[in-house]
Scaffold this active site. Structure first.
Site, PDB file in Angstrom:
ATOM      1  N   HIS A 191      36.408  52.019  69.665  1.00  0.00           N
ATOM      2  CA  HIS A 191      35.564  52.437  68.542  1.00  0.00           C
ATOM      3  C   HIS A 191      36.251  53.611  67.828  1.00  0.00           C
ATOM      4  CE1 HIS A 191      32.025  50.137  69.523  1.00  0.00           C
ATOM      5  NE2 HIS A 191      31.749  50.780  70.629  1.00  0.00           N
ATOM      6  N   HIS A 208      22.157  47.293  71.537  1.00  0.00           N
ATOM      7  CA  HIS A 208      22.761  47.209  72.866  1.00  0.00           C
ATOM      8  C   HIS A 208      22.391  48.391  73.747  1.00  0.00           C
ATOM      9  CE1 HIS A 208      25.971  49.608  70.757  1.00  0.00           C
ATOM     10  NE2 HIS A 208      26.000  50.253  71.905  1.00  0.00           N
ATOM     11  N   HIS A 213      27.365  60.642  71.920  1.00  0.00           N
ATOM     12  CA  HIS A 213      26.041  60.072  71.643  1.00  0.00           C
ATOM     13  C   HIS A 213      25.261  59.741  72.907  1.00  0.00           C
ATOM     14  CE1 HIS A 213      28.314  56.487  72.335  1.00  0.00           C
ATOM     15  NE2 HIS A 213      27.546  55.622  71.725  1.00  0.00           N
ATOM     16  N   HIS A 254      23.908  55.136  76.937  1.00  0.00           N
ATOM     17  CA  HIS A 254      23.183  55.283  75.669  1.00  0.00           C
ATOM     18  C   HIS A 254      22.614  53.938  75.250  1.00  0.00           C
ATOM     19  CE1 HIS A 254      27.275  54.030  74.317  1.00  0.00           C
ATOM     20  NE2 HIS A 254      26.603  53.306  73.438  1.00  0.00           N
ATOM     21  N   TYR A 272      31.612  44.466  74.118  1.00  0.00           N
ATOM     22  CA  TYR A 272      30.244  44.012  73.880  1.00  0.00           C
ATOM     23  C   TYR A 272      30.088  42.642  74.519  1.00  0.00           C
ATOM     24  CZ  TYR A 272      29.328  47.618  70.328  1.00  0.00           C
ATOM     25  OH  TYR A 272      29.125  48.794  69.656  1.00  0.00           O
ATOM     26  N   GLU A 292      26.980  46.879  76.614  1.00  0.00           N
ATOM     27  CA  GLU A 292      28.313  47.422  76.342  1.00  0.00           C
ATOM     28  C   GLU A 292      28.779  48.114  77.615  1.00  0.00           C
ATOM     29  OE1 GLU A 292      28.368  50.812  73.597  1.00  0.00           O
ATOM     30  OE2 GLU A 292      30.421  50.320  73.021  1.00  0.00           O
TER      31      GLU A 292
HETATM   32 FE   LIG Z   1      27.452  51.840  72.173  1.00  0.00          FE
END
Ligand SMILES: [Fe+2]
Ligand code: FES
Lengths: 115, 314
Positions: free
Chosen positions: B252, B220, B206, B150, B261, B271
């Protein structure tokens, strides 16, 4: 492994004019890396890749070379006038510099989440 | 039908050799092609299309464009009409405009980011093949990322001036491109400001994320790893190779991903993202994170901003 490359190489003194902070930077090491590796501060530290612009400085005195820096943050005119990104700035003598970059950190509380 | 997944990101890099060393030797991507303009095309070992990342030599960092793959060629006609009806200029570009892809449509998201939709890209296959495959290839380098997972795009958010490109772009992605909302951050005095969103088309939480900031940009690009131990090993590789890590391995709250990151040599944030999070489905009720808990959403353990999450992006 020695990721700082600090062994047995000429070392130059970097002086940050704003604070009077001084630290040693071995030849072949970018100024920002030398500063953060010693736990120092004074220059905002971000991407360490010449892309984000937070570590922008003006070299007031001394010899140096730079690696590629994003044109979004340093124009050719600025570059000619001694402006550089500290993460792409390699001293070739003792140098003195002034900090131009700003970290957009929350000084006051953020009002809308991330901004 | 419709949008299947992220197809590729076209990324500007300041030094192509440094960038290749990073994406090939440290992340473990595979170079699959080059063009006359000097662009280099890369894929993850678990991807079957020819590339998911274009490295574009440039004098600045950041993202040129992002592309999503649709299932059928006819989807492009449907979307072209729906995008135009929504009031966004959309252009039909011929096959080959996107390297080794069929025809595509191009438009700007309300946030200003350039987006392409395409239905066909040259097939090269997974490194392990499709007949009696091994679970992973022997010659993996570095982190051995599976695929581009993503991207997180920064969108202008300035409520005092009435600007909320997070909300506008989210609405466009949901109403026009049929994305689903998995999670959101709400902010402002009454929680009326949508300050960040995570949207999906696959079954993971996502395929794109939007966060409000002072100016648009790329926050990112994320590459997929199986699980937590792979994240730890990826961080070991980064430590060994002197990669600038922004935030060390952690969890997360939003999407439940395990993350690191870090920055590529041009300062573009990457990431490595592990775990499939949870099963995301069109009928799943969206999750909301309130402003007072938003940093627990981003970094679940410390619940505070870590690294330079909001202050640095390209
Ligand atoms: Fe991400
Ligand atoms: S830290 Fe990002 S340009 Fe130097």
């Amino acid at each position: 492994m020695d990721t700082t490359g600090a062994t047995a190489r000429p070392r130059f003194q970097v002086t940050i004019e704003d604070s009077g902070n001084r630290f040693a930077c071995a030849e072949g090491l970018p100024v920002l890396k030398a500063m953060t590796a010693l736990g120092g501060g004074g220059i905002p530290s971000g991407c360490h890749g010449g892309g984000c612009g937070v570590c922008k400085v003006r070299v007031l005195e001394g010899a140096y070379r730079t690696a590629a820096m994003s044109r979004d943050h340093v124009s050719p005119e600025e570059e000619a006038g001694g402006v550089a990104l500290a993460c792409r700035l390699y001293p070739a003598s003792d140098i003195r510099l002034r900090v131009l970059g700003r970290m957009r950190k929350a000084v006051a509380a953020r009002r809308y989440g991330f901004v | 039908m419709g949008v299947m997944r992220i197809g590729h990101v076209d990324l500007r890099v300041l030094d192509i050799d440094e960038a290749l060393n990073h994406y090939v030797n440290i992340l473990g991507m595979i170079e699959t092609d080059r063009d006359a303009a000097g662009n280099v095309y890369l894929k993850g070992w678990d991807e079957w299309d020819q590339y998911s990342l274009i490295l574009n030599p440039s004098d600045r960092a950041g993202m040129n464009s992002i592309a999503y793959k649709v299932e059928k060629d006819s989807d492009l006609d449907d979307f072209e009409k729906r995008i135009a009806d929504w009031g966004i200029a959309v252009e039909n570009v011929p096959a080959g405009t996107l390297h080794n892809c069929g025809r595509a449509i191009r438009f700007d998201l309300p946030s200003g980011h350039e987006m392409y939709l395409f239905a066909e890209k040259k097939f090269v296959g997974k490194s392990v093949g499709a007949i009696n495959p091994d679970p992973w290839p022997e010659d993996i380098k570095g982190a051995g990322v599976h695929w581009l997972d993503h991207a997180l795009l920064m969108c202008e958010l300035n409520p005092e001036k009435g600007i909320n490109k997070v909300e506008e772009t989210t609405r466009f992605l949901r109403e026009v491109l049929d994305f689903y909302l998995a999670e959101q951050v709400t902010a402002g005095p009454n929680g009326e400001i949508q300050a960040a969103t995570w949207l999906f088309r696959t079954t993971t939480p996502h395929d794109i994320a939007l966060v409000g900031g002072p100016r648009p940009g790329l926050h990112h690009l994320a590459f997929f790893l199986d699980e937590w131990n792979d994240v730890l090993k990826a961080a070991d590789t980064m430590g060994r190779k002197g990669v600038k890590i922004d935030v060390t391995p952690q969890r997360h709250g939003i999407t439940r991903g395990c993350t690191i990151y870090f920055f590529d040599p041009s300062g573009n944030r990457n990431e490595t993202f592990a775990g499939l999070g949870y099963l995301a489905q069109p009928d799943m009720p969206p999750i909301t994170w309130t402003e007072d808990q938003l940093w627990r959403g981003i970094f679940y353990h410390v619940g505070e901003e870590a690294g330079s999450f909001t202050s640095v992006y390209t």
